[in-house]
Scaffold this motif. Structure first.
Motif, mmCIF file in Angstrom:
data_model
loop_
_atom_site.group_PDB
_atom_site.id
_atom_site.type_symbol
_atom_site.label_atom_id
_atom_site.label_comp_id
_atom_site.label_asym_id
_atom_site.label_seq_id
_atom_site.Cartn_x
_atom_site.Cartn_y
_atom_site.Cartn_z
ATOM 1 N N UNK A 94 0.826 -1.210 0.000
ATOM 2 C CA UNK A 94 0.000 0.000 0.000
ATOM 3 C C UNK A 94 0.857 1.254 0.000
ATOM 4 N N UNK A 95 1.974 1.212 0.728
ATOM 5 C CA UNK A 95 2.865 2.377 0.770
ATOM 6 C C UNK A 95 3.458 2.671 -0.601
ATOM 7 N N UNK A 96 3.658 1.605 -1.390
ATOM 8 C CA UNK A 96 4.276 1.781 -2.709
ATOM 9 C C UNK A 96 3.255 1.996 -3.819
ATOM 10 N N UNK A 97 1.974 1.902 -3.494
ATOM 11 C CA UNK A 97 0.933 2.006 -4.519
ATOM 12 C C UNK A 97 0.927 3.392 -5.165
ATOM 13 N N UNK A 98 0.693 3.421 -6.485
ATOM 14 C CA UNK A 98 0.642 4.706 -7.191
ATOM 15 C C UNK A 98 -0.800 5.167 -7.405
ATOM 16 N N UNK A 99 -1.715 4.529 -6.640
ATOM 17 C CA UNK A 99 -3.120 4.930 -6.671
ATOM 18 C C UNK A 99 -3.548 5.253 -5.240
ATOM 19 N N UNK A 100 -4.657 5.969 -5.061
ATOM 20 C CA UNK A 100 -5.102 6.297 -3.706
ATOM 21 C C UNK A 100 -5.424 5.043 -2.887
ATOM 22 N N UNK A 101 -5.245 5.179 -1.574
ATOM 23 C CA UNK A 101 -5.574 4.117 -0.620
ATOM 24 C C UNK A 101 -6.515 4.705 0.424
ATOM 25 N N UNK A 102 -7.622 4.023 0.674
ATOM 26 C CA UNK A 102 -8.588 4.476 1.674
ATOM 27 C C UNK A 102 -8.736 3.414 2.758
ATOM 28 N N UNK A 103 -8.516 3.821 4.003
ATOM 29 C CA UNK A 103 -8.796 2.955 5.149
ATOM 30 C C UNK A 103 -10.170 3.343 5.687
ATOM 31 N N UNK A 104 -11.161 2.487 5.465
ATOM 32 C CA UNK A 104 -12.521 2.758 5.930
ATOM 33 C C UNK A 104 -12.866 1.716 6.993
ATOM 34 N N UNK A 105 -12.960 2.148 8.263
ATOM 35 C CA UNK A 105 -13.072 1.193 9.369
ATOM 36 C C UNK A 105 -14.190 1.567 10.327
ATOM 37 N N UNK A 106 -14.902 0.557 10.789
ATOM 38 C CA UNK A 106 -16.011 0.772 11.709
ATOM 39 C C UNK A 106 -15.533 0.733 13.165
ATOM 40 N N UNK A 107 -14.412 1.393 13.402
ATOM 41 C CA UNK A 107 -13.840 1.502 14.742
ATOM 42 C C UNK A 107 -12.957 2.750 14.768
ATOM 43 N N UNK A 108 -11.998 2.792 15.629
ATOM 44 C CA UNK A 108 -11.139 3.981 15.723
ATOM 45 C C UNK A 108 -9.973 3.971 14.742
ATOM 46 N N UNK A 109 -10.018 3.088 13.763
ATOM 47 C CA UNK A 109 -8.997 3.104 12.712
ATOM 48 C C UNK A 109 -7.779 2.262 13.025
ATOM 49 N N UNK A 110 -7.992 1.013 13.457
ATOM 50 C CA UNK A 110 -6.878 0.148 13.850
ATOM 51 C C UNK A 110 -5.935 -0.140 12.688
ATOM 52 N N UNK A 111 -6.475 -0.461 11.518
ATOM 53 C CA UNK A 111 -5.611 -0.801 10.379
ATOM 54 C C UNK A 111 -4.788 0.413 9.961
ATOM 55 N N UNK A 112 -5.434 1.563 9.896
ATOM 56 C CA UNK A 112 -4.724 2.782 9.511
ATOM 57 C C UNK A 112 -3.619 3.111 10.506
ATOM 58 N N UNK A 113 -3.914 2.954 11.797
ATOM 59 C CA UNK A 113 -2.898 3.250 12.810
ATOM 60 C C UNK A 113 -1.748 2.253 12.750
ATOM 61 N N UNK A 114 -2.064 0.996 12.480
ATOM 62 C CA UNK A 114 -1.004 0.003 12.317
ATOM 63 C C UNK A 114 -0.141 0.319 11.096
ATOM 64 N N UNK A 115 -0.802 0.783 10.031
ATOM 65 C CA UNK A 115 -0.073 1.160 8.814
ATOM 66 C C UNK A 115 0.907 2.287 9.122
ATOM 67 N N UNK A 116 0.439 3.290 9.857
ATOM 68 C CA UNK A 116 1.322 4.392 10.229
ATOM 69 C C UNK A 116 2.481 3.930 11.091
ATOM 70 N N UNK A 117 2.198 3.014 12.004
ATOM 71 C CA UNK A 117 3.260 2.476 12.865
ATOM 72 C C UNK A 117 4.285 1.708 12.037
ATOM 73 N N UNK A 118 3.781 0.986 11.031
ATOM 74 C CA UNK A 118 4.685 0.241 10.146
ATOM 75 C C UNK A 118 5.632 1.199 9.428
ATOM 76 N N UNK A 119 5.100 2.296 8.917
ATOM 77 C CA UNK A 119 5.946 3.256 8.202
ATOM 78 C C UNK A 119 7.051 3.800 9.097
ATOM 79 N N UNK A 120 6.696 4.115 10.345
ATOM 80 C CA UNK A 120 7.681 4.655 11.289
ATOM 81 C C UNK A 120 8.688 3.584 11.691
ATOM 82 N N UNK A 121 8.188 2.379 12.016
ATOM 83 C CA UNK A 121 9.070 1.302 12.482
ATOM 84 C C UNK A 121 10.091 0.899 11.429
#
Length: 691
Positions: free
Chosen positions: A610-637
């Motif tokens: 997803x980080x390398x994708x050349x198209x938009x990425x949307x995280x649509x979650x029925x909670x506080x955004x766990x996948x999106x937050x994990x994605x951000x943590x992955x980028x930092x880590x």
């Protein structure tokens, strides 16, 4: 009034004279254990010692391990045909370590350099210490853990279970969940040993909430209550013998050992909850304890020499006499060899696949239906246990397991902490355990402590006494995850539980999006050795999304829709996958193709994609955004580069990113409030891809 003689009269297995001799020898053992505690403090990383509770625990521990009534297999601490001991008041770890080094569980040098990083003996006990099955502290969990062992041992031959708690710890409400269950289920093989030292952390002189009426409290719950006294070793030996040899029908037993904080310590600081032992303190306390030991040695001269020598040998003492024939010393001898590596366990459940639900593509199924059938299949293997806490109507666990094994289907009432602690005990015995409640109802302190147990067992498997298959297999089935509790409102909503458990070590968080995926996850868990699984499920009935032959892999995301040239990748999980697929259909009708990527568990390879994708990425979650937050943590880590200008999020955080609780509403109202209806998602995507 002290009742030592009354108790002794109950025991035909040991004459009072012999009990007196044994008690006299154990007073010497007590001194030796206090000297060991001083050694631990003197050489520990911080010279610290939870001295008051350790000293007061010594009489009970000494009587339990050396009194001759309890049976422990030091060579194989995982042997199911032995008694069990749980030290709930974990602050007394120094006393337990002293006993374990003398009894043979750990080497003597383990008492040197305690409490520091990498030490075997730490600030509280855990499975890094051979023979300690679970991590404990004064959290009020030990009684509930002991209930689990008592249930298992009763079914397997009625071996005894002992649990030591402190009276200060008994101010924790979670203790009483276990106390009530033990009485209700008539766990007559369970013995609570209360170290009643009348002190706690803030004050060593009294309890903030008095328990002076402890006898009547336990009696009122339906316990067999025995009073014993720290300064009368005979009373403690006799009390334990009374329980071990005269089990009271239908009643658990509690032995209340009346003592004091820092019992039999000589200097003032030994009466404190915790102290730092200065060199002068160590020197003076050792001198006083050795003087006391000399008095106890002199008292042995009243006994017949041959009988004394034989009895001393049984408790790990060798009597030495002077030229005058009188006792000069009692040298210590370790009673047992160190534990051997446990035999590996095969944890795979054996069951009939035909019992599982045969899913039809156009039919809706609930979690209840899928889980019920799975449990009825898995319960064909007697290593399967299910435990509910008054929400089995949502999980299907109890009703399913009852079909094949009603003794392994438990409902402990409205007591989630108790449920989880029982699960831990059963899992440590080799069971595959499923528990269930609403997401916010799982007790976070229990989750964290069980995670510590798992990690320490993992270390023990790698380095010492445990072997492959000896870690905990527990599934925490979180029914009605995300927005599924709907009109129950904020206190019941599962929009933040994924984040909470994700921050606890040792847990695997899985979010299921359809009945086929759920069944595949359950099959995966049945393979065994999957560890601590936090499984988020839906209440709403839904049609299968995945194919019939789908096989689940933890740590992998799955494309449930992947056109050849998508304009956007929509990442989601849970019920959000169904809404995402509906949004994709709306967009496809307008000539816009999107991919839908389901994240039932964390997949760092997918994050990289997803980080390398050349198209938009949307995280649509029925909670506080766990996948999106994990994605951000992955980028930092990982330091992965990503063009964040085409990364978008829709979830239940406020616009400024702050957190909120989700109020009551129907599922439809809630997803609309969060901008997560298929039409809303489609509209959001059209706006982004047409820029």
């Amino acid at each position: 009034m002290k009742n030592t003689h009354m108790l002794a009269s109950l025991l035909p297995i040991r004459e009072v004279k012999n009990t007196h001799m044994l008690a006299s020898l154990l007073r010497i053992k007590e001194v030796d254990f206090r000297l060991d505690c001083i050694l631990e403090a003197d050489t520990s990383i911080d010279r610290g010692l939870h001295v008051g509770g350790a000293y007061s625990a010594i009489p009970g521990l000494t009587a339990l391990y050396y009194g001759g009534s309890a049976s422990f297999n030091v060579e194989d601490p995982t042997d199911p045909d032995q008694d069990v001991f749980v030290l709930s008041k974990g602050h007394a770890v120094a006393a337990l370590a002293a006993v374990y080094a003398d009894f043979g569980y750990i080497p003597q040098d383990a008492l040197i350099g305690t409490r520091g990083y990498g030490a075997l003996v730490k600030g509280h006990p855990g499975p890094v210490i051979p023979g300690v099955a679970v991590a404990t502290g004064p959290l009020g969990h030990g009684t509930s853990i002991a209930c689990g062992y008592a249930l298992a041992r009763k079914a397997a031959g009625n071996r005894k279970v002992y649990c030591m708690v402190g009276d200060g710890e008994l101010q924790e409400g979670s203790n009483w969940e276990g106390v009530m269950l033990a009485a209700d289920r008539k766990l007559s093989n369970l013995c609570l040993i209360v170290d009643k030292n009348n002190g706690q952390s803030d004050t060593h002189k009294y309890l903030s909430v008095s328990l002076d009426n402890m006898h009547s409290i336990f009696e009122g719950y339906g316990y067999n209550v025995i009073e014993a006294y720290a300064d009368e070793m005979e009373s403690i030996i006799t009390a334990i013998d009374s329980f071990a040899s005269h089990e009271v029908y239908g009643k658990p037993t509690v032995i209340i050992i009346n003592g004091s904080k820092g019992f039999d310590g000589s200097i003032a600081s030994t009466g404190l909850h915790k102290t730092v032992m200065k060199e002068t303190d160590v020197s003076l306390e050792k001198k006083k304890q050795l003087s006391q030991r000399r008095k106890f040695l002199d008292a042995l001269n009243v006994f017949d020499a041959a009988e004394l020598d034989a009895q001393a040998e049984k408790v790990g003492l060798v009597i030495r006499r002077g030229a005058d024939g009188k006792v000069a010393d009692a040298e210590r001898r370790v009673l047992h060899s160190l534990p051997k590596k446990a035999a590996p366990r095969d944890k795979k459940l054996v069951y009939d696949e035909a019992v599982l639900t045969k899913l039809e593509r156009d039919k809706k199924y609930t979690t209840y239906e899928i889980a019920k059938n799975a449990m009825s299949a898995f319960a064909q293997d007697d290593r399967l246990y299910t435990i509910d806490s008054d929400l089995s109507n949502a999980s299907g666990l109890f009703e399913g397991a009852m079909v094949a094994d009603r003794d392994h289907a438990l409902n402990v009432g409205i007591a989630e902490c108790l449920m989880m602690c029982i699960a831990e005990a059963l899992a440590s015995e080799g069971a595959n355990v499923f528990t269930s409640t609403f997401p916010p109802f799982f007790d976070e302190r229990a989750l964290r402590r069980i995670g510590v147990s798992y990690q320490e067992r993992e270390e023990a498997i790698a380095d010492s006494w445990l072997a492959e298959g000896h870690n905990l297999d527990i599934t925490f089935l979180a029914t009605s995850g995300n927005l599924e509790t709907a009109t129950n409102g904020a206190t019941h909503m599962g929009n933040d539980d994924g984040h909470i458990v994700d921050q606890l070590g040792s847990y695997k968080v899985i979010d299921t999006s359809c009945p086929q995926l759920l069944q595949a996850v359950l099959r995966w868990i049945a393979e065994g050795n999957k560890g601590l699984v936090y499984l988020r499920t839906m209440k709403t009935g839904i049609t299968p999304i995945y194919p019939e032959d789908f096989v689940f892999e933890y740590g992998k995301a799955y494309y449930v829709r992947k056109p050849e040239a998508p304009a956007l990748i929509l990442a989601t999980s849970g019920h959000g996958v169904a809404e995402a697929l509906k949004a994709a259909e709306i967009l496809a009708a307008e000539g816009i193709e999107i991919a839908v990527l389901d994240f039932p568990s964390e997949d760092r390879g997918a994050y990289k994609e997803l980080a390398a994708a050349d198209i938009p990425v949307l995280f649509a979650e029925q909670n506080n955004g766990l996948i999106a937050d994990r994605f951000g943590r992955f980028l930092v880590d990982t330091g992965t580069a990503c063009d964040m200008s085409h990364i978008y999020k829709i979830n239940f955080k406020r616009e400024d990113g702050s957190l909120q609780y989700i109020q009551s509403g129907t599922y439809g109202q809630l997803i609309e409030a969060g901008g997560l209806k298929p039409e809303q998602i489609a509209g959001f995507i059209k706006d982004k891809v047409r820029k």
